[in-house]
Design a protein around this motif. Structure first.
Motif, PDB file in Angstrom:
ATOM      1  N   VAL A 171       0.842  -1.200   0.000  1.00 20.67           N
ATOM      2  CA  VAL A 171       0.000   0.000   0.000  1.00 20.67           C
ATOM      3  C   VAL A 171       0.875   1.247   0.000  1.00 20.67           C
ATOM      4  N   ASP A 172       1.923   1.241   0.838  1.00 20.75           N
ATOM      5  CA  ASP A 172       2.840   2.381   0.865  1.00 20.75           C
ATOM      6  C   ASP A 172       3.474   2.605  -0.509  1.00 20.75           C
ATOM      7  N   HIS A 173       3.920   1.542  -1.146  1.00 26.24           N
ATOM      8  CA  HIS A 173       4.516   1.638  -2.478  1.00 26.24           C
ATOM      9  C   HIS A 173       3.505   2.205  -3.469  1.00 26.24           C
ATOM     10  N   TRP A 174       2.296   1.719  -3.434  1.00 29.36           N
ATOM     11  CA  TRP A 174       1.235   2.142  -4.352  1.00 29.36           C
ATOM     12  C   TRP A 174       0.957   3.640  -4.219  1.00 29.36           C
ATOM     13  N   VAL A 175       0.950   4.120  -2.976  1.00 30.19           N
ATOM     14  CA  VAL A 175       0.648   5.527  -2.714  1.00 30.19           C
ATOM     15  C   VAL A 175       1.872   6.408  -2.942  1.00 30.19           C
ATOM     16  N   ASP A 176       3.015   6.029  -2.346  1.00 31.70           N
ATOM     17  CA  ASP A 176       4.191   6.902  -2.340  1.00 31.70           C
ATOM     18  C   ASP A 176       4.869   7.026  -3.695  1.00 31.70           C
ATOM     19  N   ARG A 177       4.747   6.026  -4.540  1.00 29.96           N
ATOM     20  CA  ARG A 177       5.357   6.071  -5.866  1.00 29.96           C
ATOM     21  C   ARG A 177       4.449   6.703  -6.919  1.00 29.96           C
ATOM     22  N   GLY A 178       3.305   7.204  -6.493  1.00 31.10           N
ATOM     23  CA  GLY A 178       2.394   7.865  -7.415  1.00 31.10           C
ATOM     24  C   GLY A 178       1.587   6.926  -8.285  1.00 31.10           C
ATOM     25  N   LEU A 179       1.610   5.625  -7.966  1.00 28.87           N
ATOM     26  CA  LEU A 179       0.895   4.652  -8.788  1.00 28.87           C
ATOM     27  C   LEU A 179      -0.613   4.790  -8.643  1.00 28.87           C
ATOM     28  N   ARG A 180      -1.058   5.152  -7.469  1.00 28.79           N
ATOM     29  CA  ARG A 180      -2.495   5.363  -7.280  1.00 28.79           C
ATOM     30  C   ARG A 180      -2.973   6.549  -8.107  1.00 28.79           C
ATOM     31  N   GLU A 181      -2.228   7.664  -8.066  1.00 26.27           N
ATOM     32  CA  GLU A 181      -2.602   8.830  -8.853  1.00 26.27           C
ATOM     33  C   GLU A 181      -2.594   8.506 -10.346  1.00 26.27           C
ATOM     34  N   ARG A 182      -1.609   7.708 -10.764  1.00 30.24           N
ATOM     35  CA  ARG A 182      -1.533   7.337 -12.180  1.00 30.24           C
ATOM     36  C   ARG A 182      -2.753   6.492 -12.582  1.00 30.24           C
ATOM     37  N   SER A 183      -3.183   5.601 -11.706  1.00 31.43           N
ATOM     38  CA  SER A 183      -4.360   4.779 -11.973  1.00 31.43           C
ATOM     39  C   SER A 183      -5.613   5.640 -12.071  1.00 31.43           C
ATOM     40  N   ILE A 184      -5.734   6.619 -11.188  1.00 32.40           N
ATOM     41  CA  ILE A 184      -6.885   7.526 -11.230  1.00 32.40           C
ATOM     42  C   ILE A 184      -6.886   8.321 -12.533  1.00 32.40           C
ATOM     43  N   ALA A 185      -5.705   8.781 -12.961  1.00 34.17           N
ATOM     44  CA  ALA A 185      -5.605   9.530 -14.219  1.00 34.17           C
ATOM     45  C   ALA A 185      -6.058   8.675 -15.399  1.00 34.17           C
ATOM     46  N   SER A 186      -5.722   7.391 -15.372  1.00 27.87           N
ATOM     47  CA  SER A 186      -6.139   6.499 -16.453  1.00 27.87           C
ATOM     48  C   SER A 186      -7.646   6.341 -16.496  1.00 27.87           C
ATOM     49  N   SER A 187      -8.292   6.435 -15.338  1.00 32.32           N
ATOM     50  CA  SER A 187      -9.746   6.334 -15.304  1.00 32.32           C
ATOM     51  C   SER A 187     -10.415   7.633 -15.736  1.00 32.32           C
ATOM     52  N   LEU A 188      -9.831   8.772 -15.350  1.00 32.36           N
ATOM     53  CA  LEU A 188     -10.446  10.058 -15.655  1.00 32.36           C
ATOM     54  C   LEU A 188     -10.187  10.507 -17.085  1.00 32.36           C
ATOM     55  N   ALA A 189      -9.020  10.167 -17.623  1.00 36.22           N
ATOM     56  CA  ALA A 189      -8.663  10.584 -18.978  1.00 36.22           C
ATOM     57  C   ALA A 189      -8.013   9.423 -19.722  1.00 36.22           C
ATOM     58  N   PRO A 190      -8.805   8.388 -20.040  1.00 38.18           N
ATOM     59  CA  PRO A 190      -8.223   7.183 -20.657  1.00 38.18           C
ATOM     60  C   PRO A 190      -7.618   7.433 -22.032  1.00 38.18           C
ATOM     61  N   ASP A 191      -8.171   8.359 -22.805  1.00 36.99           N
ATOM     62  CA  ASP A 191      -7.634   8.627 -24.139  1.00 36.99           C
ATOM     63  C   ASP A 191      -6.242   9.252 -24.053  1.00 36.99           C
ATOM     64  N   ARG A 192      -6.004   9.999 -22.999  1.00 36.18           N
ATOM     65  CA  ARG A 192      -4.706  10.659 -22.821  1.00 36.18           C
ATOM     66  C   ARG A 192      -3.681   9.735 -22.187  1.00 36.18           C
ATOM     67  N   HIS A 193      -4.089   8.970 -21.189  1.00 36.15           N
ATOM     68  CA  HIS A 193      -3.139   8.197 -20.385  1.00 36.15           C
ATOM     69  C   HIS A 193      -3.080   6.716 -20.738  1.00 36.15           C
ATOM     70  N   GLY A 194      -4.152   6.163 -21.294  1.00 40.60           N
ATOM     71  CA  GLY A 194      -4.183   4.733 -21.554  1.00 40.60           C
ATOM     72  C   GLY A 194      -4.244   3.941 -20.254  1.00 40.60           C
ATOM     73  N   PRO A 195      -4.147   2.607 -20.327  1.00 36.85           N
ATOM     74  CA  PRO A 195      -4.173   1.796 -19.105  1.00 36.85           C
ATOM     75  C   PRO A 195      -2.986   2.108 -18.205  1.00 36.85           C
ATOM     76  N   PRO A 196      -3.149   1.975 -16.898  1.00 39.35           N
ATOM     77  CA  PRO A 196      -2.025   2.236 -15.987  1.00 39.35           C
ATOM     78  C   PRO A 196      -0.925   1.196 -16.154  1.00 39.35           C
ATOM     79  N   PRO A 197       0.334   1.578 -15.865  1.00 41.31           N
ATOM     80  CA  PRO A 197       1.438   0.618 -15.990  1.00 41.31           C
ATOM     81  C   PRO A 197       1.345  -0.530 -15.001  1.00 41.31           C
TER      82      PRO A 197
END
Length: 258
Positions: free
Chosen positions: A36-62
Motif C-alpha cells: 500500500v505504501d509503495h502504491w501511494v508513495d510512488r504515485g501509482l495510485r494517482e496514475r491509476s486515477i488519471a487512467s480512469s479520468l482521462a483514458p484517451d490521454r493516459h491509456g491503461p495504468p502501468p
C-alpha cells in the motif's frame, strides 16, 4: 448450507453487512502494508486515477493493484471467497480493487452506496464490497458508519449525500477493529466515512476495497481499462480452477463514464 453458516448469511441479508474481525493472517498483513505504501508513495495510485479520468490521454495504468503479490493474494484469499460464495449462493465475478492510505487529515465521505447496475432480469443479484482494514480501526482513524437495512431501498447512490456524514437514526458505527479485519457490505447499503474528530492527531488508515458481483446479469464496469485489468489477472492465473468466473469479461457491459 450447514446450520453454522446460515446465521451470518441471514444476518447479512437482514442488515446488509457482516463484520469479520481479524480475518486476514499476520503474514499477509506484513506484506500488504508495504505494498500500500509503495502504491501511494510512488504515485501509482494517482496514475491509476488519471487512467480512469482521462483514458484517451493516459491509456491503461502501468501497474494495477492486483499485480502486486499481496494484493493478488488478498483478492483471492480462500476464506474470503468462500464466505462471499456463501452469501452469493453461486458463482461471482471480480468487479474492482482499490487501495489507499488515508492520513489523519483526510476528509470524511458522505452517505452513499456503491452498487452498480446490471442488465439482468433479477433485481436481487448481489454485489458485495469487501472493505479491508490491514491496520485495523481505532479512535485515531476515520470511522465507518453503516445504515442497516438501507440496502433494500433501491435508491440512487447519492440519495443521502446531502446529509454529509451526519448521524442518522438506526446507524451502526464501526470504529474499533483489530488489524486484518474485513467488513462485507451489500453494495447497495448506505455507508459513510467520518473524519477523525481531532484532525491531524490520528494514525494512517490503511484501506483496501474489493468488490464482487453475482453471476446472472452483465454488470457495469468500474473503470475504462477494465478489460485490460481482467486480462492481467487471467495471465497471472489468479482465478485458478476453483473460481472460473472470477475474471471473465462476459459478465460486464461496456464501460460508461458517470
Amino acid at each position: 448450507m450447514r446450520d453454522d453458516a446460515d446465521g451470518p448469511t441471514r444476518r447479512f441479508a437482514e442488515t446488509g453487512h457482516l463484520v469479520l474481525p481479524g480475518l486476514l493472517p499476520d503474514d499477509l498483513l506484513r506484506r500488504l502494508l508495504p505494498e500500500v505504501d509503495h502504491w501511494v508513495d510512488r504515485g501509482l495510485r494517482e496514475r491509476s486515477i488519471a487512467s480512469s479520468l482521462a483514458p484517451d490521454r493516459h491509456g491503461p495504468p502501468p501497474l494495477v493493484e492486483l499485480e502486486m503479490p499481496a494484493h493478488a493474494e488478498l483478492l483471492t484469499f480462500a476464506p474470503l471467497l468462500e464466505r462471499i460464495a456463501a452469501l452469493m449462493g453461486g458463482p461471482f465475478v471480480h468487479h474492482h480493487l482499490h487501495s489507499v492510505r488515508q492520513g489523519p487529515d483526510t476528509e470524511g465521505k458522505p452517505w452513499h452506496h456503491d452498487r452498480e447496475p446490471h442488465d439482468g432480469d433479477h433485481a436481487d443479484l448481489l454485489m458485495v464490497h469487501a472493505l479491508h482494514y490491514p491496520a485495523g480501526l481505532d479512535a485515531t482513524m476515520g470511522h465507518l458508519a453503516v445504515l442497516p437495512g438501507s440496502h433494500r431501498e433501491r435508491a440512487g447512490k447519492t440519495a443521502r449525500a446531502h446529509l454529509g456524514t451526519s448521524v442518522l437514526p438506526g446507524e451502526t458505527v464501526i470504529a474499533d477493529l483489530p488489524p486484518g479485519s474485513t467488513v462485507l457490505l451489500d453494495s447497495a447499503l448506505f455507508h459513510a466515512r467520518r473524519a477523525v474528530p481531532h484532525r491531524g492527531a490520528g494514525r494512517d488508515r490503511y484501506f483496501i476495497d474489493a468488490s464482487y458481483c453475482q453471476v446472472g446479469g452483465r454488470w457495469r464496469p468500474a473503470k475504462p481499462h477494465w478489460r485490460d485489468t481482467l486480462r492481467r489477472a487471467r495471465r497471472l492465473g489468479l482465478g485458478g480452477d476453483r473460481w472460473p468466473d472470477l475474471f471473465d469479461e462476459r459478465h460486464f457491459t461496456e464501460y460508461r463514464a458517470g
